[in-house]
Design a protein around this motif. Structure first.
Motif, PDB file in Angstrom:
ATOM      1  N   TYR A  17       0.756   1.859   0.877  1.00  0.00           N
ATOM      2  CA  TYR A  17       2.091   1.479   1.336  1.00  0.00           C
ATOM      3  C   TYR A  17       2.453   0.058   0.881  1.00  0.00           C
ATOM      4  O   TYR A  17       3.591  -0.208   0.499  1.00  0.00           O
ATOM      5  CB  TYR A  17       2.195   1.592   2.850  1.00  0.00           C
ATOM      6  CG  TYR A  17       2.261   3.017   3.345  1.00  0.00           C
ATOM      7  CD1 TYR A  17       3.256   3.885   2.918  1.00  0.00           C
ATOM      8  CD2 TYR A  17       1.314   3.506   4.232  1.00  0.00           C
ATOM      9  CE1 TYR A  17       3.315   5.191   3.358  1.00  0.00           C
ATOM     10  CE2 TYR A  17       1.371   4.807   4.684  1.00  0.00           C
ATOM     11  CZ  TYR A  17       2.367   5.645   4.252  1.00  0.00           C
ATOM     12  OH  TYR A  17       2.425   6.936   4.697  1.00  0.00           O
ATOM     13  N   LEU A  18       1.486  -0.844   0.941  1.00  0.00           N
ATOM     14  CA  LEU A  18       1.746  -2.207   0.450  1.00  0.00           C
ATOM     15  C   LEU A  18       2.051  -2.203  -1.046  1.00  0.00           C
ATOM     16  O   LEU A  18       2.954  -2.914  -1.513  1.00  0.00           O
ATOM     17  CB  LEU A  18       0.549  -3.116   0.731  1.00  0.00           C
ATOM     18  CG  LEU A  18       0.320  -3.525   2.175  1.00  0.00           C
ATOM     19  CD1 LEU A  18      -0.935  -4.389   2.282  1.00  0.00           C
ATOM     20  CD2 LEU A  18       1.510  -4.249   2.738  1.00  0.00           C
ATOM     21  N   LEU A  19       1.319  -1.402  -1.795  1.00  0.00           N
ATOM     22  CA  LEU A  19       1.562  -1.306  -3.233  1.00  0.00           C
ATOM     23  C   LEU A  19       2.933  -0.690  -3.512  1.00  0.00           C
ATOM     24  O   LEU A  19       3.591  -1.058  -4.486  1.00  0.00           O
ATOM     25  CB  LEU A  19       0.445  -0.500  -3.902  1.00  0.00           C
ATOM     26  CG  LEU A  19       0.427  -0.509  -5.425  1.00  0.00           C
ATOM     27  CD1 LEU A  19       0.211  -1.921  -5.935  1.00  0.00           C
ATOM     28  CD2 LEU A  19      -0.664   0.403  -5.939  1.00  0.00           C
ATOM     29  N   MET A  20       3.382   0.215  -2.667  1.00  0.00           N
ATOM     30  CA  MET A  20       4.717   0.798  -2.821  1.00  0.00           C
ATOM     31  C   MET A  20       5.790  -0.280  -2.644  1.00  0.00           C
ATOM     32  O   MET A  20       6.766  -0.328  -3.401  1.00  0.00           O
ATOM     33  CB  MET A  20       4.927   1.913  -1.795  1.00  0.00           C
ATOM     34  CG  MET A  20       6.259   2.611  -1.911  1.00  0.00           C
ATOM     35  SD  MET A  20       6.463   3.615  -3.383  1.00  0.00           S
ATOM     36  CE  MET A  20       5.460   5.019  -2.978  1.00  0.00           C
ATOM     37  N   ILE A  21       5.602  -1.165  -1.685  1.00  0.00           N
ATOM     38  CA  ILE A  21       6.549  -2.271  -1.488  1.00  0.00           C
ATOM     39  C   ILE A  21       6.557  -3.174  -2.713  1.00  0.00           C
ATOM     40  O   ILE A  21       7.616  -3.587  -3.182  1.00  0.00           O
ATOM     41  CB  ILE A  21       6.195  -3.047  -0.207  1.00  0.00           C
ATOM     42  CG1 ILE A  21       6.439  -2.169   1.014  1.00  0.00           C
ATOM     43  CG2 ILE A  21       6.995  -4.341  -0.109  1.00  0.00           C
ATOM     44  CD1 ILE A  21       5.904  -2.737   2.305  1.00  0.00           C
ATOM     45  N   VAL A  22       5.376  -3.458  -3.239  1.00  0.00           N
ATOM     46  CA  VAL A  22       5.290  -4.280  -4.451  1.00  0.00           C
ATOM     47  C   VAL A  22       5.998  -3.579  -5.608  1.00  0.00           C
ATOM     48  O   VAL A  22       6.727  -4.208  -6.376  1.00  0.00           O
ATOM     49  CB  VAL A  22       3.816  -4.578  -4.808  1.00  0.00           C
ATOM     50  CG1 VAL A  22       3.690  -5.204  -6.184  1.00  0.00           C
ATOM     51  CG2 VAL A  22       3.196  -5.475  -3.763  1.00  0.00           C
ATOM     52  N   GLY A  23       5.804  -2.280  -5.730  1.00  0.00           N
ATOM     53  CA  GLY A  23       6.442  -1.512  -6.803  1.00  0.00           C
ATOM     54  C   GLY A  23       7.958  -1.545  -6.724  1.00  0.00           C
ATOM     55  O   GLY A  23       8.644  -1.508  -7.743  1.00  0.00           O
ATOM     56  N   ILE A  24       8.491  -1.605  -5.516  1.00  0.00           N
ATOM     57  CA  ILE A  24       9.945  -1.674  -5.356  1.00  0.00           C
ATOM     58  C   ILE A  24      10.456  -3.084  -5.632  1.00  0.00           C
ATOM     59  O   ILE A  24      11.502  -3.266  -6.244  1.00  0.00           O
ATOM     60  CB  ILE A  24      10.339  -1.211  -3.940  1.00  0.00           C
ATOM     61  CG1 ILE A  24      10.038   0.279  -3.782  1.00  0.00           C
ATOM     62  CG2 ILE A  24      11.799  -1.499  -3.658  1.00  0.00           C
ATOM     63  CD1 ILE A  24      10.169   0.787  -2.368  1.00  0.00           C
ATOM     64  N   LEU A  25       9.711  -4.090  -5.207  1.00  0.00           N
ATOM     65  CA  LEU A  25      10.202  -5.467  -5.285  1.00  0.00           C
ATOM     66  C   LEU A  25       9.908  -6.180  -6.607  1.00  0.00           C
ATOM     67  O   LEU A  25      10.550  -7.189  -6.887  1.00  0.00           O
ATOM     68  CB  LEU A  25       9.612  -6.297  -4.140  1.00  0.00           C
ATOM     69  CG  LEU A  25      10.049  -5.889  -2.735  1.00  0.00           C
ATOM     70  CD1 LEU A  25       9.368  -6.788  -1.708  1.00  0.00           C
ATOM     71  CD2 LEU A  25      11.553  -5.963  -2.597  1.00  0.00           C
ATOM     72  N   VAL A  26       8.953  -5.683  -7.388  1.00  0.00           N
ATOM     73  CA  VAL A  26       8.609  -6.380  -8.632  1.00  0.00           C
ATOM     74  C   VAL A  26       9.812  -6.347  -9.573  1.00  0.00           C
ATOM     75  O   VAL A  26      10.543  -5.364  -9.659  1.00  0.00           O
ATOM     76  CB  VAL A  26       7.342  -5.773  -9.278  1.00  0.00           C
ATOM     77  CG1 VAL A  26       7.614  -4.426  -9.902  1.00  0.00           C
ATOM     78  CG2 VAL A  26       6.778  -6.695 -10.325  1.00  0.00           C
ATOM     79  N   LYS A  27      10.026  -7.465 -10.243  1.00  0.00           N
ATOM     80  CA  LYS A  27      11.165  -7.581 -11.131  1.00  0.00           C
ATOM     81  C   LYS A  27      10.778  -7.197 -12.551  1.00  0.00           C
ATOM     82  O   LYS A  27       9.735  -7.603 -13.057  1.00  0.00           O
ATOM     83  CB  LYS A  27      11.662  -9.025 -11.119  1.00  0.00           C
ATOM     84  CG  LYS A  27      13.133  -9.139 -11.047  1.00  0.00           C
ATOM     85  CD  LYS A  27      13.554 -10.574 -10.876  1.00  0.00           C
ATOM     86  CE  LYS A  27      15.031 -10.521 -10.595  1.00  0.00           C
ATOM     87  NZ  LYS A  27      15.617 -11.785 -10.410  1.00  0.00           N
TER      88      LYS A  27
END
Length: 84
Positions: A58-68
């Protein structure tokens, strides 16, 4: 058509979805029934390891959404008639 998320975002989100799925698979197993108690229900794999794997997913999913995405890459993907 230009999407808000780039290719890298979708790759990270796909990997995180697989990690979450692996965590849920590790949580599964034989349940306890009224006739037979299964002590494996309280095993370390089911109560500690699998939930932590899901949490990491789930944390990696947040990173995947927020990474530019790289700035130049987005502009190169635009059609010629859309460039200013």
């Amino acid at each position: 058509m230009r999407l808000c998320l780039g290719k890298l975002n979708f790759i990270i989100m796909g990997i995180s979805a697989l990690i979450i799925l692996i965590g849920f698979i590790l949580m599964g197993g034989e349940p306890s029934t009224p006739e037979h108690f299964n002590p494996d229900v309280f095993s370390t794999r089911r109560t500690v390891i699998a939930p932590n794997i899901c949490f990491f997913g789930y944390l990696l999913m947040i990173v995947g959404i927020l990474v530019k995405s790289p700035r130049g890459k987005i502009q190169d993907d635009e059609p010629e008639n859309m460039k200013a």
